[in-house]
Every structure is written in structure tokens, then in C-alpha cells.
Design an enzyme around this catalytic site. Sequence first.
Site, PDB file in Angstrom:
ATOM      1  N   LYS A 274       0.815  -1.139   0.008  1.00  0.00           N
ATOM      2  CA  LYS A 274       0.174  -0.157   0.094  1.00  0.00           C
ATOM      3  C   LYS A 274       0.762   1.262   0.067  1.00  0.00           C
ATOM      4  O   LYS A 274       0.707   2.211  -0.506  1.00  0.00           O
ATOM      5  CB  LYS A 274      -0.886   0.139   1.225  1.00  0.00           C
ATOM      6  CG  LYS A 274      -2.277  -0.874   0.992  1.00  0.00           C
ATOM      7  CD  LYS A 274      -3.098  -0.606   2.146  1.00  0.00           C
ATOM      8  CE  LYS A 274      -4.394  -1.467   2.189  1.00  0.00           C
ATOM      9  NZ  LYS A 274      -5.203  -1.320   3.374  1.00  0.00           N
TER      10      LYS A 274
ATOM     11  N   LYS B 249      -5.521 -10.293  -6.611  1.00  0.00           N
ATOM     12  CA  LYS B 249      -6.523 -10.961  -5.826  1.00  0.00           C
ATOM     13  C   LYS B 249      -7.859  -9.757  -5.878  1.00  0.00           C
ATOM     14  O   LYS B 249      -7.559  -8.771  -6.199  1.00  0.00           O
ATOM     15  CB  LYS B 249      -6.326 -10.935  -4.380  1.00  0.00           C
ATOM     16  CG  LYS B 249      -5.853  -9.687  -3.559  1.00  0.00           C
ATOM     17  CD  LYS B 249      -5.781  -9.922  -1.966  1.00  0.00           C
ATOM     18  CE  LYS B 249      -5.745  -8.480  -1.441  1.00  0.00           C
ATOM     19  NZ  LYS B 249      -5.425  -8.457  -0.084  1.00  0.00           N
TER      20      LYS B 249
ATOM     21  N   LYS C 136     -11.353  -4.492  -2.984  1.00  0.00           N
ATOM     22  CA  LYS C 136     -12.296  -3.288  -3.199  1.00  0.00           C
ATOM     23  C   LYS C 136     -11.627  -2.152  -3.772  1.00  0.00           C
ATOM     24  O   LYS C 136     -12.215  -1.304  -4.247  1.00  0.00           O
ATOM     25  CB  LYS C 136     -12.732  -2.887  -1.908  1.00  0.00           C
ATOM     26  CG  LYS C 136     -11.532  -2.804  -0.923  1.00  0.00           C
ATOM     27  CD  LYS C 136     -12.208  -2.479   0.692  1.00  0.00           C
ATOM     28  CE  LYS C 136     -11.143  -2.543   1.561  1.00  0.00           C
ATOM     29  NZ  LYS C 136     -10.887  -3.763   2.460  1.00  0.00           N
TER      30      LYS C 136
HETATM   31  P1  TYM Z   1     -10.473  -6.655   4.863  1.00  0.00           P
HETATM   32  O1  TYM Z   1     -11.409  -5.749   5.273  1.00  0.00           O
HETATM   33  O2  TYM Z   1      -9.424  -6.300   3.971  1.00  0.00           O
HETATM   34  O3  TYM Z   1     -10.997  -8.267   4.479  1.00  0.00           O
HETATM   35  C1  TYM Z   1     -11.837  -8.706   5.086  1.00  0.00           C
HETATM   36  C2  TYM Z   1     -11.650 -10.377   5.051  1.00  0.00           C
HETATM   37  O4  TYM Z   1     -11.750 -10.648   3.881  1.00  0.00           O
HETATM   38  C3  TYM Z   1     -10.716 -11.449   3.386  1.00  0.00           C
HETATM   39  N1  TYM Z   1     -10.373 -11.059   2.029  1.00  0.00           N
HETATM   40  C4  TYM Z   1     -10.238 -12.180   1.043  1.00  0.00           C
HETATM   41  N2  TYM Z   1     -10.355 -13.407   1.119  1.00  0.00           N
HETATM   42  C5  TYM Z   1     -10.149 -14.329   0.005  1.00  0.00           C
HETATM   43  N3  TYM Z   1      -9.971 -13.734  -1.248  1.00  0.00           N
HETATM   44  C6  TYM Z   1      -9.755 -12.511  -1.458  1.00  0.00           C
HETATM   45  N4  TYM Z   1      -9.857 -11.985  -2.461  1.00  0.00           N
HETATM   46  C7  TYM Z   1     -10.093 -11.752   0.030  1.00  0.00           C
HETATM   47  N5  TYM Z   1     -10.058 -10.225  -0.078  1.00  0.00           N
HETATM   48  C8  TYM Z   1     -10.400 -10.109   1.347  1.00  0.00           C
HETATM   49  C9  TYM Z   1      -9.782 -11.087   4.325  1.00  0.00           C
HETATM   50  O5  TYM Z   1      -8.457 -11.853   4.481  1.00  0.00           O
HETATM   51  C10 TYM Z   1     -10.413 -10.803   5.561  1.00  0.00           C
HETATM   52  O6  TYM Z   1     -10.714 -11.860   6.403  1.00  0.00           O
HETATM   53  N6  TYM Z   1      -7.114  -6.650   8.533  1.00  0.00           N
HETATM   54  C11 TYM Z   1      -8.326  -7.034   8.136  1.00  0.00           C
HETATM   55  C12 TYM Z   1      -9.454  -6.601   9.286  1.00  0.00           C
HETATM   56  C13 TYM Z   1      -9.201  -6.877  10.474  1.00  0.00           C
HETATM   57  C14 TYM Z   1      -9.089  -8.004  11.179  1.00  0.00           C
HETATM   58  C15 TYM Z   1      -9.100  -7.534  12.648  1.00  0.00           C
HETATM   59  C16 TYM Z   1      -9.400  -9.279  10.844  1.00  0.00           C
HETATM   60  C17 TYM Z   1      -8.841  -5.813  11.606  1.00  0.00           C
HETATM   61  N7  TYM Z   1      -8.755  -6.306  12.684  1.00  0.00           N
HETATM   62  C18 TYM Z   1      -8.815  -8.975  13.497  1.00  0.00           C
HETATM   63  C19 TYM Z   1      -9.379 -10.374  11.960  1.00  0.00           C
HETATM   64  C20 TYM Z   1      -9.130 -10.280  13.107  1.00  0.00           C
HETATM   65  C21 TYM Z   1      -8.616  -6.642   6.822  1.00  0.00           C
HETATM   66  O7  TYM Z   1      -8.162  -5.686   6.369  1.00  0.00           O
HETATM   67  O8  TYM Z   1      -9.764  -7.149   6.291  1.00  0.00           O
END
Ligand code: TYM
Length: 332
Positions: free
Chosen positions: A112, A195, A198
Site C-alpha cells: 500500500k 486478488k 475493493k
Molecule cells: P479486509 O477488510 O481487507 O478483508 C476482510 C476479510 O476478507 C478477506 N479477503 C479475502 N479472502 C479471499 N480472497 C480475497 N480476494 C479476499 N479479500 C479479502 C480478508 O482476508 C479478511 O478476512 N486486517 C483485516 C481486518 C481486521 C481483522 C482484525 C481481521 C482488523 N482487525 C482482527 C481479523 C481479526 C482486513 O483488512 O480485512
Amino acid sequence: RPVIFSGMQPSADSLHLGNYLGALVNWVALQDDSDPIYCVVDLHAITVAQEPKALRENVRRTAAQYLAAGVDLERSTLFVQSHVPAHAELAWVLSTITGFGEASRMTQFKDKSSKQGADATTVGLFTYPVLMAADILLYGTDAVPVGDDQRQHLELTRDLATRFNSRYGQTFTVPEALIPKASARIYDLQDPSSKMSKSATSEAGLVKLLDDPSVTAKKFKSAMTDTGREVRYDRDEKPGISNLLDIYSAVTGRPVAEIEGEYAGRGYGDFKKDLAELVVDRLAPIRARTLELMADPAELDRLLAIGADKAAARAEVKLREVYDRVGFVRRG
Ligand code: TYM
């Protein structure tokens, strides 16, 4: 009952199929025999500039999508991160045991920040994984259902938990990552080497939970495939078809080999058409229910407040324990 914690960022107008298949499906399934806590991580979302009005809307919409997908408030705690101050407070403490070099090695930060340039990159983005560790460690979490892209952040969380425990005495449970097999990484339908995300530059390959069903169907029918016409799993030679096979398998629960067999000799067209229908059938009720829930924001806010009270009561106990461990004087 094992404690499950996970969260998603409310930084888009809809969750996407990667969020759903990589994480949310597992969240729902895990409710049967665990103590799940699911969070809308708004503090994380602002590490990238958000328009305030859109953020407020997206927080409610994210919570609504969790519920519409099957998160059940009888069994799960659902809340908004900023409603529980202990998250930011524990993140501060953890930041003091996180190495600068260690944080600099996080690949999501490197990706990023290299796109944004040094001046646009914030300290918040840098410390993002420390806040994530705080989210998880506050609740004595045993397991964290996430997609594959969060693996490194989970490793950091485990390292911080272990480090804190050895420095100050047993305080944190060291959590496991729960990463699905077929759908750990869903790729963009137009660019199967990236991947699904968003922040994709084009929406043509981004399948949103809240897209109109006709739009979803169209995105699948025009998904990028490879030359050849055989529906066969081959990540290197056929990344487009392999991604669609993973999606098909995740949505139906059927093994990839069985799906390959079904489409043997039938070509891509039939396969994509059937897959479009399967995904639409799965997402349409989630979309409809989300729109219903969004029509009553006061009720959503009420449900989120109940969740925040439940989460805060638990988080405060752990934070107090941490403060005692590090040697802070208790307020008299
Ligand atoms: P975020 O909001 O980017 O994504 C949410 C969840 O979706 C999964 N994900 C995917 N899985 C498969 N293929 C994809 N293309 C794909 N894109 C996203 C992510 O792995 C995630 O599980 N850092 C985290 C948010 C967070 C969090 C936490 C998660 C903050 N605190 C504590 C677990 C525990 C994130 O950015 O997710």
C-alpha cells in the site's frame, strides 16, 4: 467454547465475493460451537482517507451484510470497533513491544505504501497490524477466520502475544489463523493474477455482494478465461478457470475434481453460465436482506450498541490486566 474473533473494514459500499468466501462463510459456520465476536473495524478503515458521510453509511452497511449473510445475534457478539475504546488503548501498549523493522516487513504495508508514496502514507497505516493484534488479543481469542492475505498479520499477532507473555507473565492466548482451503484467495474475474479487492481499478472483475443480480451474472459471463476450452484446474496455465473452479467449489461445497468431471467436454460457456446462476442464487437473498436492514438504521444502531456493551465488558477486563502487568498505577 473457543473464542473466535474477526473483522472487516467498512471502506467500500459493498463487501465482495472474496470477503464472503474467504471469511464470512466461515464466520457463519463457526457459530455452532464457539463464542464468536465479529467487528466492523472502522478504526482500521481510516488508515486510508474516507469521506465521513460515506464511512458512517458503510459501517452500518457492513454490519447489515454480516447479519444478512447469517451472523446470528443469539450466538455472536457484533459491534463497531470505535465503540470499544480498549482496542485503541491496547494497540498503544502493543506498539511499544513491536519492532520498527518488524512492522516495516509487513507486506500489506509495503504494497500500500509503495503505491501511495511516502508523504501520503500515514503512521496509522504503518501501525495498522498492531491495532489488529489488539483486536484479537483483547478477547482471549483462540482462532481467527480470515482469508490468506491476513496470514502475516496473524503471525505478528502471535509473536506479540508470545513476547508480551514472556516479558510480563502469561496474559494473552496465542491465536490460530483459520484459513479456508478452496477460497482463501479469490482473484479478480478480469485479472486472475490479482486478488479480488475493493480497491480494484475496474469494477468489471469485482463481484460485490450488493450488486444487482443481473450485474453479478454479467460479471461472471464475461469473466476472463484462457485460450483452450477445457474446464480443468491449473493455476499456472489456466488461472482464470482455476479461480472460477475455486468459486464454484466454495459456493457448492463440492470438490473441484467432481466439477471438472461434470463439465468434461462441455466448454467454458456452460460452465460460466451455471456458475453465474449459482452465485446469483447465493447472493440475491443476502443483498435483499441487507437492503431491508439498511431501511431501519435506528434498529441497526440499537443492535450494535448491545454488541458494544457486551464486547466492552470483556475487553476492559483484559485491558486492566495488561495495565497491571506493565506496572501502571490503578486509578484510586
Ligand atoms: P479486509 O477488510 O481487507 O478483508 C476482510 C476479510 O476478507 C478477506 N479477503 C479475502 N479472502 C479471499 N480472497 C480475497 N480476494 C479476499 N479479500 C479479502 C480478508 O482476508 C479478511 O478476512 N486486517 C483485516 C481486518 C481486521 C481483522 C482484525 C481481521 C482488523 N482487525 C482482527 C481479523 C481479526 C482486513 O483488512 O480485512
